[in-house]
Design a protein around this motif. Structure first.
Motif, mmCIF file in Angstrom:
data_model
loop_
_atom_site.group_PDB
_atom_site.id
_atom_site.type_symbol
_atom_site.label_atom_id
_atom_site.label_comp_id
_atom_site.label_asym_id
_atom_site.label_seq_id
_atom_site.Cartn_x
_atom_site.Cartn_y
_atom_site.Cartn_z
ATOM 1 N N ASP A 91 49.251 30.211 63.247
ATOM 2 C CA ASP A 91 49.229 29.226 64.360
ATOM 3 C C ASP A 91 50.387 30.412 65.855
ATOM 4 O OD1 ASP A 91 49.688 27.039 64.813
ATOM 5 O OD2 ASP A 91 51.536 26.992 65.870
ATOM 6 N N VAL A 92 49.863 30.134 67.450
ATOM 7 C CA VAL A 92 49.723 31.238 68.394
ATOM 8 C C VAL A 92 49.659 30.353 69.266
ATOM 9 C CG1 VAL A 92 49.560 33.383 69.827
ATOM 10 C CG2 VAL A 92 49.200 32.987 66.982
ATOM 11 N N VAL A 93 50.664 30.024 70.016
ATOM 12 C CA VAL A 93 50.896 29.556 71.415
ATOM 13 C C VAL A 93 50.968 30.830 72.838
ATOM 14 C CG1 VAL A 93 52.101 27.899 72.471
ATOM 15 C CG2 VAL A 93 51.631 27.675 70.713
ATOM 16 N N LEU A 94 50.595 31.078 73.624
ATOM 17 C CA LEU A 94 51.089 31.953 74.853
ATOM 18 C C LEU A 94 51.787 30.934 75.650
ATOM 19 C CD1 LEU A 94 50.267 34.421 75.990
ATOM 20 C CD2 LEU A 94 48.585 33.285 77.627
ATOM 21 N N VAL A 95 52.854 31.608 76.193
ATOM 22 C CA VAL A 95 53.705 31.095 77.096
ATOM 23 C C VAL A 95 53.584 31.763 78.099
ATOM 24 C CG1 VAL A 95 55.994 31.298 77.407
ATOM 25 C CG2 VAL A 95 55.942 30.743 75.480
ATOM 26 N N ARG A 96 53.175 31.251 79.286
ATOM 27 C CA ARG A 96 52.903 31.888 80.999
ATOM 28 C C ARG A 96 53.926 31.900 82.172
ATOM 29 N NH1 ARG A 96 47.057 33.262 81.457
ATOM 30 N NH2 ARG A 96 45.908 32.089 79.945
ATOM 31 N N CYS A 97 54.192 32.885 82.754
ATOM 32 C CA CYS A 97 55.264 33.515 83.548
ATOM 33 C C CYS A 97 55.053 32.200 84.428
ATOM 34 C CB CYS A 97 54.825 34.492 84.522
ATOM 35 S SG CYS A 97 55.233 35.930 83.040
ATOM 36 N N PRO A 98 55.992 31.114 85.875
ATOM 37 C CA PRO A 98 55.697 30.313 86.597
ATOM 38 C C PRO A 98 54.377 30.540 87.294
ATOM 39 C CG PRO A 98 57.647 30.823 86.553
ATOM 40 C CD PRO A 98 57.052 32.238 85.658
ATOM 41 N N ASP A 99 53.852 32.066 88.064
ATOM 42 C CA ASP A 99 52.327 32.348 88.803
ATOM 43 C C ASP A 99 51.550 32.114 87.209
ATOM 44 O OD1 ASP A 99 53.081 34.432 87.622
ATOM 45 O OD2 ASP A 99 53.360 36.083 88.800
ATOM 46 N N GLY A 100 51.502 31.910 86.395
ATOM 47 C CA GLY A 100 50.663 32.367 85.776
ATOM 48 C C GLY A 100 50.276 33.049 84.692
ATOM 49 N N PRO A 149 50.255 36.207 82.042
ATOM 50 C CA PRO A 149 50.997 36.252 80.092
ATOM 51 C C PRO A 149 52.308 36.608 80.624
ATOM 52 C CG PRO A 149 48.635 36.710 80.346
ATOM 53 C CD PRO A 149 49.136 36.316 81.759
ATOM 54 N N ASP A 150 53.508 36.072 79.008
ATOM 55 C CA ASP A 150 54.657 36.799 79.436
ATOM 56 C C ASP A 150 54.815 37.042 77.945
ATOM 57 O OD1 ASP A 150 57.853 36.773 80.797
ATOM 58 O OD2 ASP A 150 57.654 35.886 78.656
ATOM 59 N N HIS A 151 54.608 36.018 77.388
ATOM 60 C CA HIS A 151 54.674 36.443 75.944
ATOM 61 C C HIS A 151 54.197 35.439 74.770
ATOM 62 C CE1 HIS A 151 58.250 33.341 76.324
ATOM 63 N NE2 HIS A 151 58.194 33.610 74.805
ATOM 64 N N PHE A 152 54.310 35.505 73.664
ATOM 65 C CA PHE A 152 53.604 35.056 72.337
ATOM 66 C C PHE A 152 54.747 34.386 71.076
ATOM 67 C CE2 PHE A 152 50.024 37.700 73.617
ATOM 68 C CZ PHE A 152 48.304 36.842 73.656
ATOM 69 N N VAL A 153 54.436 32.907 71.196
ATOM 70 C CA VAL A 153 55.215 32.830 70.031
ATOM 71 C C VAL A 153 54.364 32.377 68.745
ATOM 72 C CG1 VAL A 153 56.608 30.796 69.407
ATOM 73 C CG2 VAL A 153 56.743 31.265 71.966
ATOM 74 N N THR A 154 54.426 32.621 68.232
ATOM 75 C CA THR A 154 54.169 32.984 66.219
ATOM 76 C C THR A 154 54.545 32.370 65.642
ATOM 77 O OG1 THR A 154 52.806 34.687 67.295
ATOM 78 C CG2 THR A 154 52.647 34.254 65.183
ATOM 79 N N GLN A 155 54.057 31.593 64.791
ATOM 80 C CA GLN A 155 54.587 31.271 63.193
ATOM 81 C C GLN A 155 53.414 31.438 61.874
ATOM 82 O OE1 GLN A 155 55.215 27.315 63.370
ATOM 83 N NE2 GLN A 155 57.015 27.302 64.083
ATOM 84 N N VAL A 156 53.774 32.042 61.344
ATOM 85 C CA VAL A 156 52.757 32.580 59.844
ATOM 86 C C VAL A 156 53.021 31.918 58.523
ATOM 87 C CG1 VAL A 156 52.387 34.680 58.937
ATOM 88 C CG2 VAL A 156 52.895 34.719 61.304
ATOM 89 N N THR A 157 52.706 31.344 58.442
ATOM 90 C CA THR A 157 53.015 30.176 56.845
ATOM 91 C C THR A 157 52.558 31.173 55.682
ATOM 92 O OG1 THR A 157 53.139 28.680 58.284
ATOM 93 C CG2 THR A 157 52.874 28.258 55.413
ATOM 94 N N ASP A 158 53.183 31.643 54.663
ATOM 95 C CA ASP A 158 52.410 31.970 53.637
ATOM 96 C C ASP A 158 51.662 30.719 52.864
ATOM 97 O OD1 ASP A 158 51.508 33.405 51.123
ATOM 98 O OD2 ASP A 158 53.701 34.277 50.981
ATOM 99 N N VAL A 159 50.291 31.335 53.270
ATOM 100 C CA VAL A 159 49.155 29.880 52.255
ATOM 101 C C VAL A 159 48.705 30.361 51.124
ATOM 102 C CG1 VAL A 159 49.105 28.721 54.476
ATOM 103 C CG2 VAL A 159 47.605 30.505 53.832
ATOM 104 N N THR A 160 49.053 31.700 50.127
ATOM 105 C CA THR A 160 48.700 32.428 49.043
ATOM 106 C C THR A 160 48.302 31.277 47.684
ATOM 107 O OG1 THR A 160 49.227 34.656 50.089
ATOM 108 C CG2 THR A 160 48.325 34.046 47.408
ATOM 109 N N GLU A 161 48.791 30.882 48.178
ATOM 110 C CA GLU A 161 49.384 29.169 46.673
ATOM 111 C C GLU A 161 48.555 28.231 46.781
ATOM 112 O OE1 GLU A 161 52.282 26.967 43.420
ATOM 113 O OE2 GLU A 161 53.645 28.629 45.606
#
Length: 726
Positions: free
Chosen positions: A274-283, A285-297
């Motif tokens: 699950d990924v969200v892109l955070v942008r600077c005030p001028d638009g 790209p600044d950084h990505f915030v990522t969540q990774v969940t193990d769904v193997t089971e």
């Protein structure tokens, strides 16, 4: 009379008088000018004072003017308000007598001299400059300020000090909130049970939490600076990069992707990214915030459930649903003629094995036969178990006829090896029927090809068993002698009372108390002995005898209730096709009414799907319920019944299909599915019955999972005492 001076003396006197007058005029003028200037100065001073008052009142920063000796000379409204006094109460007092206390960040008192010491003003936005807390007498929360003191001189050159107080309470609260937020973020990230990461716009890892590192089988330090896609499974890398590209281009704001990553040890882990892109005030790209969940089971469980829905739980072979889908697809291909064959395998005298050696031995035999069929078929086709001792092989090959012969021969060879069951060696034989797709069978559809193979099996059994027969058109024509289970013979069996009912008890799992019975129909054939339903029900349907068969079963079940031979209720199995017959429904209602059967004593089990809930079947079920005949859905959980039937059909309960019971307790997925189905039924206030209970362990697990009733071998021949420990 005095004599007026004349001559030079008079003139001199006149000059003196004129001079004196001129001096007086000049002095008078100068006095007037001086008076005017004094009035103007007074006006200017008043105006200046008014402006100063306005400035002092309007200023947002506190301001204190004081002498080097520490006496307050002036104070503005902001400073007075901060101290909780009026300006007049402060002016003229010493700084040490001000009605406030000064404290530092630790709450310790600060000397007044340190607060008002000469100090340059801090740079704008410098939150780290010297600051103190101003606490009013009797107050609680400090008002935080940054003091700055500079020296000035008045008009006479007397030195004075001006101290300004910049309000820092708001910025400090914001800074504290940011600090708390950062601390909470760090705590959440460090302790989160799922993987979390921050990445730069190039998709490189800047910061990862321990859970993320554990998920990839390494440590956080080894991940920082790495391109996340470098850990991706090669088959999933392109999808990940496309999703990231859509974020960077502005097409999406976030994405969620199920994909695989390769761990440090080379193993594969399934994750939900699950990924969200955070942008600077001028638009930008600044950084990505990522969540990774193990769904193997979860994915493994889903695959197990999908496999269970399409495979036989005992042998692992394809079940009827999967076999029909494979056969349908094969027959629909344009080259099906001559390239598709169906082999039906029916074990000879399997019932005797079950009766003599028990169900465990029967299961061992079926598992052995499944292995033989796999080995004989190889990669040529799909092997399925339809139920009981009946197996089907669907072949799709260039020369299907030759392949069918070879597979059939391989089956017979494989069955020559006896099955070892504990200390017993059991010899197993089978009758095999082969049907190869021709134009007529293809036009009639996949079930016609399966029926042709069934007809070939019948010929094999009639010809002496343990042999192979290939279907030809003559098998579809009557030969003067009605075959075993044919419609003609079955009609006579119904008329002459050859159908008998066996009653399998249904018990309350918590107590072992018998609460009802299921009526199981058998055909007491005068020549072939007791025949199971699988040997004649299809013939009944094809001959249009479904209604007559159902009516005969209902009559016997009602008579059984009237005699009071068993406690509780009795259920009868009726198909959707039978219940769509209004004459059959009327016959059931007539039997119930004629014998005065109490509501709930006779129960109908709906045994097959295929008709819409809004059709005649729904009408028939509604009439039965209105007459006090409850309805149970049989084979619940197998996919035969859409869940919408629970909402749309007038049903009172469900029966868990025995394929789930068979997997308990060895198969965790079977237990989880049975638990979920029980919860669904309970939520809808439906009665619950678990079929196929053959061990005490199964009974215990099912009762704990929420199933109220159970039936099966364990409650008949399997035990003589109530279930304990429930």
């Amino acid at each position: 009379m005095a004599q007026i001076p004349s001559g030079p003396a008079w003139f001199a006197a006149a000059v003196v008088v004129a001079a004196l007058c001129l001096v007086l005029v000049v002095l008078w003028w100068r006095a007037r000018v001086a008076a005017g200037r004094l009035g103007a100065d007074r006006v200017t001073a008043a105006q200046a004072r008014a402006r100063l008052e306005a400035v002092l009142s309007a200023g947002r920063e506190g301001l204190v003017v004081h002498s080097p000796a520490g006496v307050v000379l002036e104070v503005n409204a902001a400073a007075a308000a901060a101290m909780g006094v009026s300006r007049s109460e402060v002016v003229g007092r010493r700084l040490t007598d001000l009605p406030v206390t000064w404290v530092n960040d630790d709450g310790e008192q600060v000397a007044v001299a340190a607060v008002f010491a000469r100090r340059p003003p801090p740079a704008p936005g410098d939150l780290g400059a010297y600051s103190v807390g101003l606490v009013q007498r009797g107050g609680s929360a400090p008002h935080w300020v940054q003091p700055a003191t500079s020296e000035l001189a008045d008009e006479q050159g007397t030195p004075q000090l001006v101290t300004t107080f910049t309000d820092m309470t708001g910025p400090r609260e914001v800074r504290a909130a940011l600090a708390r937020s950062e601390l909470q973020f760090r705590a959440a990230m460090e302790n989160a049970p799922i993987g979390m990461a921050l990445m730069d716009p190039q998709w490189c890892l800047e910061e990862v939490n321990p859970a993320f590192a554990v998920l990839l089988g390494t440590v956080p330090e080894a991940l920082v600076g790495r391109d996340l896609s470098s850990f991706s499974h090669p088959e999933d890398r392109a999808a990940e990069r496309r999703a990231v590209g859509r974020l960077l281009s502005g097409h999406d704001e976030r994405f969620t992707l199920d994909k695989r990553y390769l761990r440090a040890d080379g193993s594969t882990v399934w994750v939900s990214l699950d990924v969200v892109l955070v942008r600077c005030p001028d638009g930008r790209p600044d950084h990505f915030v990522t969540q990774v969940t193990d769904v193997t089971e979860l994915r493994t469980q889903a695959e197990m459930l999908a496999h269970r829905a399409a495979h036989d739980p005992l042998t692992g072979l394809a079940n009827r649903l999967l076999m029909q889908a494979v056969l349908q697809k094969a027959v629909e291909l344009p080259d099906a003629v001559g390239r598709v064959a169906v082999i039906v395998v029916d074990l000879d005298e399997f019932k005797q094995i079950n009766d003599r050696y028990g169900h465990a031995a029967g299961d061992a035999v079926l598992t052995h036969v499944a292995g033989v069929l796999r080995a004989a078929t190889g990669s040529r086709g799909t092997v399925a178990r339809l139920g009981g001792d009946e197996f089907v092989v669907v072949i799709h090959e260039g020369d299907a006829a030759r392949a069918g012969f070879e597979v059939a021969a391989g089956i017979h060879r494989g069955l020559r090896t006896p099955v070892r069951v504990e200390r017993t060696r059991l010899q197993v034989r089978a009758s095999v029927g082969v049907a190869v797709a021709d134009h007529d069978l293809v036009q009639q559809g996949p079930m016609a090809l399966l029926a042709a193979a069934d007809a070939a099996v019948y010929r094999a059994k009639a010809g002496g068993r343990s042999r192979t027969e290939v279907y030809d058109a003559s098998m579809a024509e009557p030969d003067g002698a009605p075959p075993e289970g044919s419609g003609t013979e079955l009609g006579g069996a119904i008329e002459h009372g050859q159908l008998v009912l066996h009653y399998q008890p249904v018990v309350e799992l918590a107590s072992g108390r018998v609460v009802g019975h299921e009526a199981l129909v058998r055909w007491q054939h005068p020549v072939h002995g007791l025949l199971m339903p699988g040997e004649f029900l299809d013939a009944a349907g094809q001959a249009g005898l479904g209604g007559a068969l159902g009516s005969a079963v209902v009559r016997q079940a009602v008579a059984h209730l009237v005699r009071g031979a068993t406690p509780g209720w009795v259920s009868v199995n009726l198909s959707a096709q039978q219940l769509s017959d209004p004459d059959l429904v009327e016959g059931v209602l007539a039997e119930v009414g004629r014998h005065g059967i109490e509501p709930g004593r006779l129960v109908v089990e709906l045994t097959e799907a295929g008709l819409e809930p809004d059709g005649p079947v729904r009408h028939g079920l509604t009439r039965l319920r209105a007459a006090g005949v409850p309805v149970l859905l049989d084979d619940f959980g197998t996919g035969v019944w859409p869940l919408s039937y629970l909402r749309d059909m007038p049903v009172d309960g469900v029966k868990l299909d025995m394929s789930f019971t068979a997997g308990i307790p060895a198969d965790p997925a079977a237990e989880q599915v049975s638990r979920a189905l029980a919860a669904l039924a309970q939520q809808m206030e439906l009665a619950t019955v678990a079929e196929g209970v053959e061990t005490e362990a199964q009974a215990l697990v099912l009762q704990e999972a929420g199933w109220v009733h159970g039936q099966g071998w364990w409650f008949g021949e399997g035990r003589s005492e109530p279930v304990t420990g429930l």
